[in-house]
Design a protein around this motif. Sequence first.
Motif, short mmCIF file in Angstrom:
data_model
loop_
_atom_site.label_atom_id
_atom_site.label_comp_id
_atom_site.label_asym_id
_atom_site.label_seq_id
_atom_site.Cartn_x
_atom_site.Cartn_y
_atom_site.Cartn_z
N ARG A 1 0.75 -1.19 -0.03
CA ARG A 1 -0.06 0.09 -0.16
C ARG A 1 0.80 1.21 0.03
NH1 ARG A 1 -3.23 -3.76 2.13
NH2 ARG A 1 -5.57 -3.64 1.67
N GLU A 2 0.45 1.91 -0.92
CA GLU A 2 1.23 3.53 -0.92
C GLU A 2 1.04 4.41 0.36
OE1 GLU A 2 2.16 4.04 -5.66
OE2 GLU A 2 0.47 5.19 -4.64
N THR A 3 2.10 5.20 0.45
CA THR A 3 1.89 6.46 1.38
C THR A 3 2.53 7.68 0.96
OG1 THR A 3 2.33 4.71 3.15
CG2 THR A 3 2.89 7.13 3.64
N THR A 4 1.62 8.66 0.84
CA THR A 4 1.97 9.93 0.46
C THR A 4 3.02 10.57 1.10
OG1 THR A 4 1.36 11.82 -1.11
CG2 THR A 4 0.02 11.30 1.26
N ARG A 5 3.44 11.75 0.70
CA ARG A 5 4.44 12.52 1.68
C ARG A 5 3.51 13.56 2.51
NH1 ARG A 5 5.24 17.93 0.35
NH2 ARG A 5 5.14 18.25 -1.92
N LYS A 6 4.19 13.96 3.50
CA LYS A 6 3.36 14.84 4.39
C LYS A 6 3.50 16.44 3.70
CE LYS A 6 1.88 16.37 8.42
NZ LYS A 6 0.53 15.99 8.86
#
Length: 617
Positions: free
Chosen positions: A302-307
């Motif tokens: 699963r992907e995680t975007t940046r803050k």
Amino acid sequence: MYVPGGIPLPSKSSARLAALTVAAVCSAASTVVLTSPAHADSVRIRDIQGTTRISPYAGKQVTDVAGIVTGIRTYGSSRGFWIQDPDADADPATSEGVFVFTGSTPKGVAVGDAVTVSGTVSEFVPGGTSSGNQAVTEITKPTVKVVSSGNPVPAPVLIDAGAVPDAYAPAGDPAANGSVNALPLRPATYALDLYEALEGMNVRVADARVVGATDPYTELWVTVKPDEHDNRRGGTVYGSYTAQNTGRIMIQSLGKPADFPKADVGDTLTGATTGPLDYNQFGGYTLVASELGTLESGGLERETTRKQKNGELAVATYNVENLDPSDDTFAAHAAAIVTNLRSPDIVSLEEIQDNNGATDDGTVAADRTVAKLIDAITAAGGPRYDWRAVDPVNNTDGGEPGGNIRQVFLFNPERVSFTDRAGGDANTATGVVRERGKAALTVSPGRVDPANEAWRNSRKPLVGEFVFRGRTVFVIANHFNSKGGDQGLTSQYQPPARSSEVQRHLQATAVNAFVKEILAVQKNADVVALGDINDFEFSGTAKALEGDGELWSAVKSLPRDERYSYVYQGNSQVLDQILISPAIRRGCDFEYDSVHLNAEFHDQISDHDPQVLRFRP
């Protein structure tokens, strides 16, 4: 929720026909009898199948049709068995296999039996004739004689990249309302013709990559063309109405549901997957496997975007799929928002149901649903979001009856403030006025033109006025009507009709008109229109939303093979979009991310991937 290509996705209370998707439900309404029953001499299976999609023997009685039993279906509503002539002819347009519909669990036959079958030839349309689906040629009301047992099953026909044409389907006959039923099959030219010419036959795919994850109905999708519009995560991207991805095929099983692999996109069914080729209303041509390949993981994560940075505003859209207080997915949704989306400043949620979900008792408030999600987000380490919404009138906005789905704004009050302007309700339209030289809403939160016929039995747009670092941002949350009623990609009508888009075009035009009102007052206003648009970035709906440049779909800033938020029938495609006004686009200081954490996985908590936009107002 939606089923792109034409069929509405099942909701939590869906009456989908069975836990296992089968060829169809047999009913008089879905069987096409072209002639009155009449006797026919003994014929071969190839004679019954013929060289078009409709049998020349439809409606006639046939006797002593010989074949080897290749598969038996003992579950669901379409029970029976397949037979195949082991002595194939030289005509690639004529199938050597056919389904024998028994209605109940077949008795007295086994795979490998040589049988003769007498009965009536029928053309059965899964989903009924109004669906536009193709027909399955069957022998019904059968009398079966077993001639011998233990015979070898006819060798399967290999379906691979070299066998499947690049062209998807012929254009339908204008004289038949666009139907391809009467056209001669050209299996070397068109993919759908190839599959039809193999209907009922024993077929095989080998080392096939999964392009549609295992769903709750014990089915998945593979491709036999691994290079066809592929992306880095193993999927097959749907990028236009003329690129139908011919290598996709659904896989079901003749075995136990518990033994069916739990596959994600990018996995592979290694080795051979073999069985009869069927056709059903939910996916078209389907390999019903008596032999399943071994699942090999592709390791998809699963992907995680940046803050977002301190000066960036992060706005997200996330369809949480009929969320109500009785669900057990709150912690998972909270983790997705906090961990994978990195706690956006504003989150537009679609499909928030009322406080008692699908119970149809007049309840419309959703404060318990939203509070439970906010509490879960805080427990997961996220901010204590505030929220705004407008309750709908009971059972007027579509979706699951009694559920009263609506859009809801979550926002982080430590980063964003909301400008409340009283008076918004289900039936009051928000207007645009000038205040101190800038655009302002007459009510906030409010609804966009709710009396417009475009929103009949559909969700009305929610609009709110936010302030970030002294700059006003208008956010319009949308959930356009689904693709329910559209003809499927494998329809007998080619190209298939997309009747549902008529309403979406009206909805897009209404939203664009409202954006024009804002920009007429303040040319450089920051406007974000986002949500489950239920249509593609290249569609007429998207073009109507964009208008003459009032908005632009920011998903188009991504490379083509990364543009998708939903996977349907093995096609990775765009449904969820974030559109931006010229002031945001001109600065080129924005970043778009389709965060793939649901659509490609068998254990998804929603069928949609969330979208995130970061920009500096």
